[in-house]
Motif scaffolding. Structure first.
Motif, short mmCIF file in Angstrom:
data_model
loop_
_atom_site.label_atom_id
_atom_site.label_comp_id
_atom_site.label_asym_id
_atom_site.label_seq_id
_atom_site.Cartn_x
_atom_site.Cartn_y
_atom_site.Cartn_z
N CYS A 182 0.86 -1.19 0.00
CA CYS A 182 0.00 0.00 0.00
C CYS A 182 0.89 1.23 0.00
N ARG A 184 0.10 4.34 0.25
CA ARG A 184 -0.27 5.36 1.23
C ARG A 184 0.20 4.97 2.62
N CYS A 185 -0.08 3.70 3.00
CA CYS A 185 0.33 3.25 4.32
C CYS A 185 1.82 2.94 4.35
N CYS A 390 -6.23 -1.32 -0.71
CA CYS A 390 -5.86 -1.47 0.70
C CYS A 390 -7.13 -1.64 1.52
N CYS A 393 -7.28 1.71 3.81
CA CYS A 393 -7.35 3.10 3.36
C CYS A 393 -7.83 3.21 1.92
ZN LIG Z 1 -3.34 1.64 2.92
#
Ligand SMILES: [Zn+2]
Ligand SMILES: [Zn+2]
Length: 756
Positions: A182, A184-185, A390, A393
């Motif tokens: 992911c 973003r994470c 994800c 998110c």
């Molecule tokens: Zn994520």
């Protein structure tokens, strides 16, 4: 004497009185005390995270989780019901990131991992009261006073012990692998997490021309749905067993698999020039489409690979080892370079000058336009397929080569399958379907997470000689720790400055950042060992609960032995590849046994019109609304009887209201009718008895029906068939009200007590 009952009953009020009585008289505690010493029936509570209030789907799971243990208790078993809280992981971190307005990991580091984790820790108990209140209100008997909590040091220590067992058996390893990631994470995810997040998506579908280096005007035609991976391309793969052809399209010659002609070239005027032998293609060089990242060894050639299929694409597969599992494998076999033009946030690096800093999927359009402009695009369209997002998110995942830690689940595949044979699944099709298939195709468990709030991976590595060690207990940590390195610790383990000898780690917060400051002495070279910077998958935490809820093997050895495996677990169907899998995986790895014998997997809840409930659609029913309107019994009864547990269920306040009218009020009115006449006649069932053969035939019939129903319900509940059991009770109530009472009314109306 019977208490008067009103036909104007309010079930919610009645329930509140009963709950009050249960509480005042500690009925749950008494039932537990009374059943001490009886045979144990073991239930495992799947731990929720209390950083949000419980929803109606939690009520669904909880009423099933209540019914079976309650039934077993009535049948003479002791059924311990330990509550549990899942307190780590992305779901928790993400909420705090939102509260703080963070969008990147560097913001967390600037804010301070200690402060960030403090907020995470606080947030996971924010709604505990709400969970307890709702659980009480729906009559879910669970030992909330002694829960297991995954963030506790005892729990973490047990998890470390498990990891150490795997480590000692060579099941834990580090590798450079393509993992679902992911951006973003900023962390890899495991295959079971990926399985939670497939959604329908529309992506580009483009046919790209790779110019042969030594034959101008001739191109290899490849197909891709991820244009952003093209700057990572280092090879083209063809299948040596397929037939390839040269085709003239306009002024150019394309090479592709014969079987792909119709698909790739439909609608275009083309002329087949003749076959081309795969052996003549393998080894040929082509001009790279992009040269942003310089390869450190020879690249851009055609390689042979049997995985290439003619059923999809063109029979020519673009290979980018940084972005695909198979690609990386091919790259290793062919000694190809790995080009990585994407940063850990999923953006093109500075080297990719035209699109530097752009999230890769957002660059697809510009890449397509660029190829078009340069005459390298045959055609472009879109494809509707399922793509993983994800699960926390909702960012589209990238497949991305990372150095990560894995558990060698592939080595345990046969054992996973064998142990699954010992599990009873309800519904049964999951056993060899959704669950069995997942085991058949099991991949190694991507365990490490590049995050902050979770169980730290207890592996330390020597800075001098590279030796790695997996810590299996706090005592071992204490033994191996260098005493002089703790002055930096701000919490727990206060160490008198300069005196390393009296260091006490027993109360150290085992989370980051504190654990990262514990430096060990290398047993090989006496050098300094530092912890690797990873956490573990939060799903490992919950999957470890059979062991870790008892702080086994450090404490409670007998309790653990008695409580493993579980007789019964129950959660939503989304847990099939979540908690059900991680329980099974860890129990198989540790003990080569299943973790549970019977499992009910609950179908999704839909709204009244049959649409999946979700916050974004705004069609979620608040549990309190329906309980206030119709009570917990009606809600429970609806969930038990509306359809088999594995099926999707529609749910609304109105549907529960029908249960009240159809079932509960019928039962209630029958009882009210009985009480009215019993009071008039001062009927006492203990004094007024009658030998069976002197009773009226209707009386004998309804008693026979009652005992028949009891017998059937027992055997159905023994077989976890809650729905059929509930429906039989409904039939009995119908017989009681519409046949027995109705046909007997004139007998009851006679004045005075008579044999009738
Ligand atoms: Zn994520
Ligand atoms: Zn060393």
């Amino acid at each position: 004497m019977f208490h008067e009952v009103s036909s104007q009953v309010s079930f919610p009020r009645l329930e509140e009185q009963i709950l009050e009585f249960w509480k005042a008289n500690r009925i749950f505690e008494k039932s537990m005390a009374q059943s001490q010493g009886r045979p144990q029936y073991t239930f495992y509570e799947g731990p929720p995270t209390a950083n949000a209030p419980p929803g109606i789907h939690h009520v669904l799971a909880r009423v099933f989780k209540d019914l079976i243990p309650r039934y077993r208790t009535m049948k003479g078993y002791n059924v311990p019901r330990k509550a549990g809280w899942d307190t780590h992981g992305l779901p928790v971190e993400l909420q705090i990131e939102k509260e703080l307005g963070f969008t990147t990991k560097s913001q967390i580091e600037e804010y301070g991992v200690d402060r960030f984790n403090d907020r995470c820790r606080e947030s996971v108990f924010r709604y505990v009261k709400e969970w307890e209140r709702l659980s009480d209100r729906i009559g879910f008997w669970l030992d909330m006073a002694h829960p297991y909590i995954t963030l506790s040091s005892d729990y973490i220590e047990s998890v470390w012990w498990i990891l150490r067992q795997l480590w000692d058996r060579g099941l834990l390893y580090q590798d450079y692998k393509v993992v679902p990631y992911c951006p973003r994470c900023g962390t890899p995810l495991s295959s079971h997490e990926v399985a939670l997040g497939y959604e329908n998506a529309t992506d580009p579908s483009i046919y790209v021309k790779f110019p042969l280096a030594d034959e101008p005007g001739v191109f290899l035609l490849a197909w891709t749905t991820t244009p952003w991976t093209l700057p990572g391309n280092v090879a083209l793969a063809i299948n040596p067993t397929l037939e390839y052809v040269r085709v003239r399209v306009g002024q150019e010659v394309l090479i592709l698999a014969q079987a792909a002609l119709e698909r790739a070239l439909h609608g275009l005027a083309f002329e087949v020039l003749g076959p081309v032998a795969p052996t003549d293609l393998i080894g040929r060089r082509y001009q790279p489409l992009y040269t942003f990242v310089q390869p450190d060894r020879p690249a851009y050639r055609v390689v042979g690979a049997t995985f290439v299929a003619a059923e999809e694409g063109t029979g020519v597969v673009h290979i980018a080892p940084a972005f695909g599992e198979v690609d990386l494998e091919v790259g290793r076999q062919e000694n190809l370079p790995i080009l990585q033009p994407v940063d850990p946030q999923g953006r093109f690096t500075a080297a990719v000058t035209p699109w530097a800093g752009l999230f890769v999927k957002d660059a697809d359009g510009e890449i397509i336009a660029d190829l078009e402009r340069r005459g390298l695009l045959l055609r472009s369209g879109t494809i509707d397929h399922t793509y993983p997002f994800c699960w926390r998110c909702d960012t589209p995942l990238l497949y991305y080569a990372r150095r990560s830690w894995f558990i060698r689940m592939t080595q345990l595949r046969e054992n996973l399958l064998k142990n699954n044979e010992q599990i009873n699944w309800y519904p049964e099709h999951l056993k060899h379907g959704r669950f069995g298939n997942f085991l058949e195709n099991v991949v190694d468990w991507a365990l490490s997470r590049e995050r902050y709030w979770g169980t730290p991976l207890p592996i330390w590595q020597c800075e001098t000689c590279g030796h790695q060690h997996c810590i299996g207990s706090v005592a071992e940590l204490q033994r191996m720790a260098r005493g002089d390195t703790f002055n930096a610790l701000r919490r727990g383990a206060p160490s008198p400055a300069g005196d390393g000898q009296t260091l006490d780690l027993a109360h150290l917060d085992l989370h980051r950042p504190y654990i990262d400051q514990v430096i060990l002495t290398c047993p090989e070279c006496q050098g300094e060992m530092r912890r690797v910077p990873y956490l573990i998958d939060v799903w490992f935490d919950s999957g470890a609960m059979p062991v870790a809820q008892w702080h086994y093997p450090f404490e409670n050895q007998e309790t653990f032995q008695r409580s493993f495996p579980a007789d019964f677990i129950c959660e939503g169907v989304d847990q099939t590849r979540g908690w059900f899998y991680t329980l099974h995986a860890i129990a198989t790895a540790l003990f080569d046994q299943p973790a549970f014998r019977n499992v009910i997997s609950l179908g999704l809840l839909l709204d009244e019109t049959g649409v999946k409930m979700s916050k974004s659609r705004g069609n979620v029913v608040d549990p309190w609304t329906v309980i206030e309107a119709h009570g917990a019994d009606a809600t429970r009864w609806y969930f038990y009887t509306a359809g088999h547990p594995g099926m999707e269920k529609r749910f609304s306040v109105g549907l529960v209201g029908e249960v009240v009218r159809r079932f509960l009020l019928t039962l209630w009115n029958t009882y009210a009718f009985f009480v009215t006449y019993a009071r008039i006649d001062r009927f006492n069932p203990r004094e007024h008895t009658l030998p069976a053969r002197e009773r009226h035939v209707l009386d004998r019939w309804i008693l026979a029906r009652l005992h028949e129903t009891i017998g059937q319900v027992d055997s159905l509940l023994d077989a976890y068939d809650v729905t059929t059991a509930g429906r039989l009770i409904e039939q009995f109530v119908d017989d009681l009200s519409n046949w027995y009472v109705r046909r007997s009314r004139d007998r009851f109306w006679r004045s005075g007590l008579s044999p009738d």
